[in-house]
Motif scaffolding. Structure first.
Motif, short mmCIF file in Angstrom:
data_model
loop_
_atom_site.label_atom_id
_atom_site.label_comp_id
_atom_site.label_asym_id
_atom_site.label_seq_id
_atom_site.Cartn_x
_atom_site.Cartn_y
_atom_site.Cartn_z
N GLU A 151 -46.65 15.46 3.60
CA GLU A 151 -47.34 16.77 3.31
C GLU A 151 -47.70 17.26 4.75
N ASN A 152 -48.17 16.54 5.60
CA ASN A 152 -48.83 16.85 6.93
C ASN A 152 -47.60 17.67 7.75
N ALA A 153 -46.33 16.83 7.80
CA ALA A 153 -45.29 17.20 8.30
C ALA A 153 -44.75 18.36 7.88
N THR A 154 -44.79 18.58 6.60
CA THR A 154 -44.26 19.69 6.10
C THR A 154 -45.05 20.85 6.55
N ALA A 155 -46.50 20.72 6.61
CA ALA A 155 -47.09 21.63 6.81
C ALA A 155 -46.97 22.13 8.40
N VAL A 156 -47.06 21.29 9.15
CA VAL A 156 -46.38 21.64 10.46
C VAL A 156 -45.24 22.36 10.71
N MET A 157 -44.16 22.08 10.00
CA MET A 157 -43.00 23.05 10.15
C MET A 157 -43.27 24.36 9.36
N GLU A 158 -43.81 24.60 8.39
CA GLU A 158 -44.39 25.71 7.79
C GLU A 158 -44.90 26.47 9.09
N LYS A 159 -45.86 26.14 9.79
CA LYS A 159 -46.46 26.84 10.90
C LYS A 159 -45.54 27.29 11.75
N PHE A 160 -44.92 26.46 12.22
CA PHE A 160 -43.65 26.76 13.31
C PHE A 160 -42.70 27.83 13.05
N VAL A 161 -42.14 27.57 11.56
CA VAL A 161 -41.13 28.24 11.07
C VAL A 161 -41.61 29.64 10.72
N TYR A 162 -42.80 29.84 10.21
CA TYR A 162 -43.19 30.98 9.77
C TYR A 162 -44.41 31.56 10.34
N PHE A 164 -46.65 33.49 13.39
CA PHE A 164 -46.56 34.62 14.36
C PHE A 164 -47.52 34.20 15.69
N GLY A 165 -47.08 34.61 16.81
CA GLY A 165 -47.95 34.57 17.91
C GLY A 165 -47.66 32.97 18.42
N ASP A 166 -48.69 32.54 19.07
CA ASP A 166 -48.28 31.03 19.70
C ASP A 166 -48.86 30.09 18.77
N VAL A 167 -47.68 29.17 18.20
CA VAL A 167 -48.14 28.02 17.19
C VAL A 167 -48.34 26.70 18.11
N MET A 174 -41.43 31.25 15.09
CA MET A 174 -40.31 31.92 14.75
C MET A 174 -40.29 32.83 13.76
N ALA A 175 -41.41 33.20 13.09
CA ALA A 175 -41.43 34.09 12.06
C ALA A 175 -40.75 35.38 12.38
N PRO A 176 -41.03 36.13 13.62
CA PRO A 176 -40.48 37.27 13.82
C PRO A 176 -39.20 37.48 13.95
N TYR A 177 -38.29 36.29 13.83
CA TYR A 177 -36.85 36.15 14.08
C TYR A 177 -36.03 35.84 12.64
N TRP A 178 -36.71 35.95 11.55
CA TRP A 178 -36.06 35.87 10.55
C TRP A 178 -35.74 37.29 9.99
N PHE A 237 -31.38 27.20 11.40
CA PHE A 237 -32.18 28.04 10.77
C PHE A 237 -31.73 29.33 11.45
N SER A 238 -31.67 30.42 10.66
CA SER A 238 -31.27 31.80 11.64
C SER A 238 -32.57 32.09 12.52
N CYS A 239 -33.61 31.98 12.09
CA CYS A 239 -34.74 32.33 13.11
C CYS A 239 -34.99 31.53 14.21
N TYR A 240 -34.09 30.15 14.14
CA TYR A 240 -34.16 29.67 15.53
C TYR A 240 -33.29 30.17 16.38
N SER A 241 -32.02 30.57 15.95
CA SER A 241 -30.95 31.19 16.83
C SER A 241 -31.51 32.61 17.23
N GLY A 242 -32.56 33.48 16.42
CA GLY A 242 -33.12 34.56 17.18
C GLY A 242 -34.09 34.04 18.39
#
Length: 302
Positions: A151-162, A164-167, A174-178, A237-242
């Motif tokens: 669960e901790n690792a999943t929460a970290v992924m959520e933070k980086f993937v969704y 905004f600003g510096d994570v 990556m949120a702005p790039y979805w 992930f498309s957000c990573y490409s962006g």
């Protein structure tokens, strides 16, 4: 979808590292369609076909298969990976099927991991034009897997993937790039998509929220993976490409750089999970069960 036209997007990597669909999903689709004997069906349309995975899987049940994708790169990848003469691949969109199929000629139309991009002001009427009476439409997709027991690792992924600003220091999330609103529609498991009752009946929805204890017929996308496989998947992930397009100066370690957003995300994920951290440089060999949120929407033409 503009993501698949980005210079940083790899159709080959998408084909290699995206999850495949289990036999149970295709049984659900065919049972709803009431198609049980090979060759019984006439025409299937696969909308948003990507690299052709669905068309190849369903080919034994149909005489003709038309597979469409708006991305020229995806269509090229699909043709390279497919030798089945029954399947024809074309660059096309759900909103205009007329160049590819005649009116009332389609037995089954499917869309896997694509329906969140559709313009439904045009799609339902276009499908109604193309489908035979009694023909069926099935959409399905997946989003935001949970690493069960991590669960901790999943929460970290959520933070980086969704996020905004510096994570992390000097690392933008990556949120702005979805691409929106498609991503939010998918995260809602297409609950905001209504099937109009004028042309459609027998509407059925099956949804699974990641981590819920549903049976395999509902939680149909759950897979044991190595962390190395999960890492490779996150790079599709498309957000990573962006993000990479927006930060060309930040190279991944695999590219000889100091690390990009995914490298840093995985550093934090490994640090959050003591048993992974204890493996040192071998952490990619650890195994985890990835449980995706999923939906299936099925409807029959009146």
């Amino acid at each position: 979808m503009a993501t698949f036209a980005r210079p940083t997007f790899s159709a080959k990597a998408y084909a290699a590292f995206r999850p495949t669909y289990p036999a149970s999903l295709f049984r659900t689709v065919l049972d709803y369609h009431q198609l049980r004997l090979a060759g019984n069906g006439t025409t299937l349309v696969d909308i948003g076909c990507g690299h052709g995975l669905i068309a190849r899987a369903l080919s034994p049940h149909f005489q003709h298969l038309v597979a469409l994708d708006p991305s020229a790169g995806m269509v090229k990848q699909a043709r390279q990976m497919t030798e089945d003469p029954k399947i024809s691949f074309h660059q096309g969109r759900a909103e205009d099927l007329s160049p590819f199929v005649r009116p009332t000629s389609v037995d089954l139309a499917v869309a896997g991991q694509a329906a969140h991009w559709f313009d439904y002001s045009a799609v339902w009427s276009e499908l109604a034009r193309a489908m035979k009476p009694g023909g069926t439409v099935v959409f399905w997709g997946y989003v935001d897997g949970v690493l069960l027991g991590a669960e901790n690792a999943t929460a970290v992924m959520e933070k980086f993937v969704y996020g905004f600003g510096d994570v992390a220091p000097g690392i933008e999330g990556m949120a702005p790039y979805w691409e929106q609103p498609g991503r939010n529609i998918l995260r809602g498991l297409l609950g905001s998509v209504d099937v109009p009752g004028d042309n459609w009946k027998d509407v059925t929805r099956i949804t699974h929220k990641p981590g819920d204890p549903d049976g395999d017929s509902v939680a149909w996308l759950k897979k044991k993976m190595t962390l190395g496989e999960v890492e490779a998947y996150t790079r599709t992930f498309s957000c990573y490409s962006g993000w990479k397009d927006a930060h060309p100066e930040m190279k991944s370690r695999a590219e000889g750089g100091d690390g990009d957003v995914v490298d840093v995300m995985w550093d934090h994920m490994i640090d959050s999970t003591p048993e992974w951290k204890a493996m040192g440089g071998q952490w990619r060999e650890a195994e985890v069960i990835n449980d995706w949120g999923t939906y299936i929407i099925m409807a029959r033409k009146k």
